[in-house]
Design an enzyme around this catalytic site. Structure first.
Site, PDB file in Angstrom:
ATOM      1  N   TYR A 253       0.814  -1.209   0.000  1.00 20.72           N
ATOM      2  CA  TYR A 253       0.000   0.000   0.000  1.00 20.72           C
ATOM      3  C   TYR A 253       0.849   1.261   0.000  1.00 20.72           C
ATOM      4  CZ  TYR A 253      -4.447  -2.233  -0.151  1.00 20.72           C
ATOM      5  OH  TYR A 253      -5.539  -2.936  -0.614  1.00 20.72           O
ATOM      6  N   HIS A 410      -5.598  -3.202   6.684  1.00 18.46           N
ATOM      7  CA  HIS A 410      -4.921  -4.077   5.724  1.00 18.46           C
ATOM      8  C   HIS A 410      -3.831  -4.916   6.380  1.00 18.46           C
ATOM      9  CE1 HIS A 410      -6.966  -2.781   2.155  1.00 18.46           C
ATOM     10  NE2 HIS A 410      -6.691  -1.518   2.384  1.00 18.46           N
TER      11      HIS A 410
END
Length: 711
Positions: A253, A410
């Site tokens: 990410y 996440h």
């Protein structure tokens, strides 16, 4: 309050005066740069190739009818993909218009945007949305709407002067202004969040504010909707990145979030250079780009920590932007040119021009992969990521120890997880995310249920599982509240070592992992030493899986296969997805397993205070939709009352040549691995090489000045 409003009014007025005379374009390309760019695309091969790809895509776009379908499908569906094609077509045509001056490209953008302007306000929240809170209008999730706008507003900026003012007014009044209102209104909680979705949202708002000369929206993007600095661009830079440039949600990410961070930074630099965005926090953006590149293996693979799609590499567009902007705007280090050459393309902009020119002039030097500890947390004190490397870029060993924060939603429950690369490939691997990105038939292209039931669970990683329960019992709230701690890190050549400690993942259990690359003269490649200790007064079941790539070829013990009676290892915390294929209860403390991966042998020698049970497992149990990809592991298991230590030494040796049908070095050189002097404060591991030379590795947990010794 009235006084504050007056101050804000004059601030906006000054801002407006600063940009009211702005020229278009003004984001990745400015008007002043166009002549040099036009010359560069005909001279420098890397830029020429990149421009030809964009022009071919632009020509393909204008050859098709302008299509703006009513949003209907989820990720990967027909309407989803068409809207993605539209925003890439808009940007590509904008670039080609600037470099050719051919108005047909600008006309395509105009017609497409006019159609969107005629329809956008009538579209409700997307029909395939999962919930109202995160829904977009054009796409099933608002994140995709933000991405659409980041691309589209750049294309509009590039063709701005070629569109009739009346048409611009229509586009802005009925498309871009409603989008700004939607993003800062309906999506306000995302806009103000400290998260990659928030980054994309604020970048879309800020870029649009610059292009439309709406300073109030730029200010909101920089400082949050309340203009108090508690959210917005600066707050995200402060809270999401450590001083070393490591990103809170992990490398995958970080790659994704860098794109809007950098695009917006370029716009800030062009429109408000006095803000010195590239100097912010001691050149934080440059550190973020470098740390992202350091979070890759030499084949370009991004370390697949947390929710990660494992196909992503440093060739992804986000890192093309990162490398080019880092070289042109921040730090023109010539080793970045090596990465650019591997990427094989550049941005068609002044940044890409500088990179392509430098590559053409043969200034590239090999990228410097280094052993380092990347701190996590805004203050750099919330654990971190340890990376050890040995060998040239063409055949490098790389070990990764994950001792970072949870990584928000996440994040995976994998405290002290280990990754190991060698010979251009994964050896001990991580599953990454359970997701087939944008493949609609697989859960609409989003995260699959198995992402929670398997991929995030501790047993899916190369780390210790206590009592067959995941870290923090799978509670995100609890995991997010704490972090591991760095114990020791030293990248001294020949004896590189890192250690971290986790005190909170399991009640009453303290975990410590020491991982080292040890060079000895008898062997060509360093040994991977791993010492995992669990300190506890209670009785526990410990499982330490090593998820390996390759094929098992040998073991020092006999094991029983369960070919006719496969059963899952458990019913929760990921164990329900594991088939127990075979097992062996050892009658002595040490053993070894050899597997073949990419024509090279790896033998893991292991020992403990007491005999272990070795379980051979694969994924695939309780998977009726066949969503899981196949992974295999050997799992070192034992029950212990009190402290437990599991030691392994992984040896790299030999080679096979399937073409000439030759095998050399298939037998490991290491033998006799033993754990002695085993206490909380000190451990000594003894092993033999070729049955002759004895080596002793001593770890002194309480002496940072003499933490590890090899004799």
């Amino acid at each position: 309050m009235r006084h504050l409003k007056i101050i804000y009014f004059f601030a906006c007025l000054l801002f407006s005066l600063a940009v009211s005379g702005q020229k278009h374009p003004g984001i990745m390309i400015t008007g002043e740069q166009v002549p040099a760019l036009r010359a560069g695309v005909n001279r420098y091969p890397l830029l020429k190739r990149s421009y030809r790809e964009i022009k071919a895509a632009a020509d393909a776009a204008i050859a098709q009818p302008v299509t703006v379908p009513v949003p209907k499908d989820g990720g990967g569906g027909v309407t989803h993909e068409q809207h993605k094609k539209n925003y890439t077509g808009i940007l590509n045509c904008g670039i080609v218009y600037q470099l050719t001056g051919n108005k047909k490209y600008a006309d395509y953008v105009k017609e497409l945007l006019l159609q969107y302007a005629a329809k956008y306000e009538s579209w409700p929240l997307h029909p395939a949305r999962k919930n109202n809170k995160e829904s977009g209008r054009i796409f099933w999730q608002s994140l995709n709407d933000f991405v659409w706008q980041v691309y589209t507003i750049q294309g509009y900026d590039l063709v701005y002067d070629a569109i009739d003012p009346k048409d611009r007014e229509e586009i802005e009044a009925h498309l871009f202004l409603p989008i700004l209102q939607f993003f800062t209104g309906h999506c306000a909680y995302i806009f103000n969040s400290i998260h990659n979705h928030g980054t994309w949202c604020l970048a879309a708002v800020g870029l649009t504010g610059y292009v439309l000369n709406k300073p109030e929206y730029v200010q909101m993007a920089l400082k949050g909707s309340k203009l108090d600095g508690k959210s917005g661009y600066w707050a995200q830079l402060d809270q999401l990145f450590s001083p070393d440039g490591y990103y809170a949600e992990g490398p995958y990410y970080q790659r994704y979030a860098l794109f809007p961070f950098l695009i917006f930074a370029k716009a800030i630099q062009n429109h408000q250079p006095r803000l010195h965005v590239f100097e912010y926090r001691n050149k934080l953006l440059a550190k973020a780009i470098n740390s992202m590149l350091q979070c890759t293996y030499t084949n370009g693979a991004i370390f697949p920590l947390n929710d990660a799609i494992k196909d992503k590499t440093s060739e992804t567009w986000e890192l093309v932007y990162g490398v080019d902007i880092a070289y042109s705007d921040i730090n023109n280090s010539n080793d970045l040119l090596d990465v650019a050459q591997q990427q094989g393309r550049v941005i068609v902009s002044d940044a890409g021009l500088k990179v392509a020119k430098a590559v053409y002039e043969k200034k590239a030097t090999p990228f410097k992969y280094v052993s380092e500890w990347l701190s996590d947390g805004a203050d750099g004190k919330a654990g971190g990521l340890g990376i050890l490397r040995d060998g040239p870029n063409t055949d490098q060993q790389c070990v990764v120890l994950k001792a970072t924060t949870q990584g928000m939603g996440h994040g995976h429950f994998d405290r002290l997880n280990l990754l190991y690369y060698d010979n251009g490939t994964e050896v001990f691997s991580d599953y990454g995310a359970a997701r087939f990105l944008n493949i609609e038939s697989k859960g609409g292209g989003g995260y699959l249920p198995e992402n929670n039931s398997w991929a995030k669970q501790t047993v899916a990683h190369n780390t210790l599982v206590v009592d067959r329960v995941s870290d923090f019992k799978g509670s995100l709230e609890q995991a997010q509240a704490t972090h591991p701690d760095l114990v020791y890190f030293n990248a001294k050549p020949g004896l590189q070592v890192m250690s971290a400690e986790e005190k909170n993942a399991y009640e009453g259990v303290v975990l410590n992992r020491v991982t080292a690359l040890i060079t000895i003269p008898e062997l060509k490649k360093p040994l991977l030493l791993d010492v995992f200790t669990a300190l506890s007064n209670g009785e526990h079941q410990y499982d330490l899986p090593f998820w390996y790539n390759g094929q098992l070829v040998d073991a020092s013990f006999q094991f029983k296969a369960f070919a006719g009676e496969l059963k899952p290892m458990g019913d929760k915390f990921g164990y329900q997805h594991i088939w127990l294929n075979a097992a062996a209860a050892l009658n002595k403390e040490a053993g070894s397993i050899t597997f073949l991966n990419k024509n090279r042998f790896y033998t893991t020698h292991f020992t403990s205070e007491n005999p272990l049970t070795v379980n051979f497992v694969t994924t695939g149990a309780n998977d009726p939709a066949m969503n899981l990809t196949t992974s295999r592991a050997f799992m070192l298991s034992r029950k212990s009352s009190g402290n437990a230590t599991l030691v392994s030494i992984t040896e790299t040796h030999g080679v096979t040549d399937p073409v000439y049908e030759t095998v050399t070095g298939a037998v490991p050189a290491i033998s006799g691995v033993t754990l002695i002097n085993n206490s909380e404060g000190k451990k000594t591991i003894v092993f033999w090489v070729n049955g002759k030379k004895e080596y002793r590795v001593t770890i002194n947990y309480n002496d940072k000045n003499n933490f590890i010794n090899l004799k």
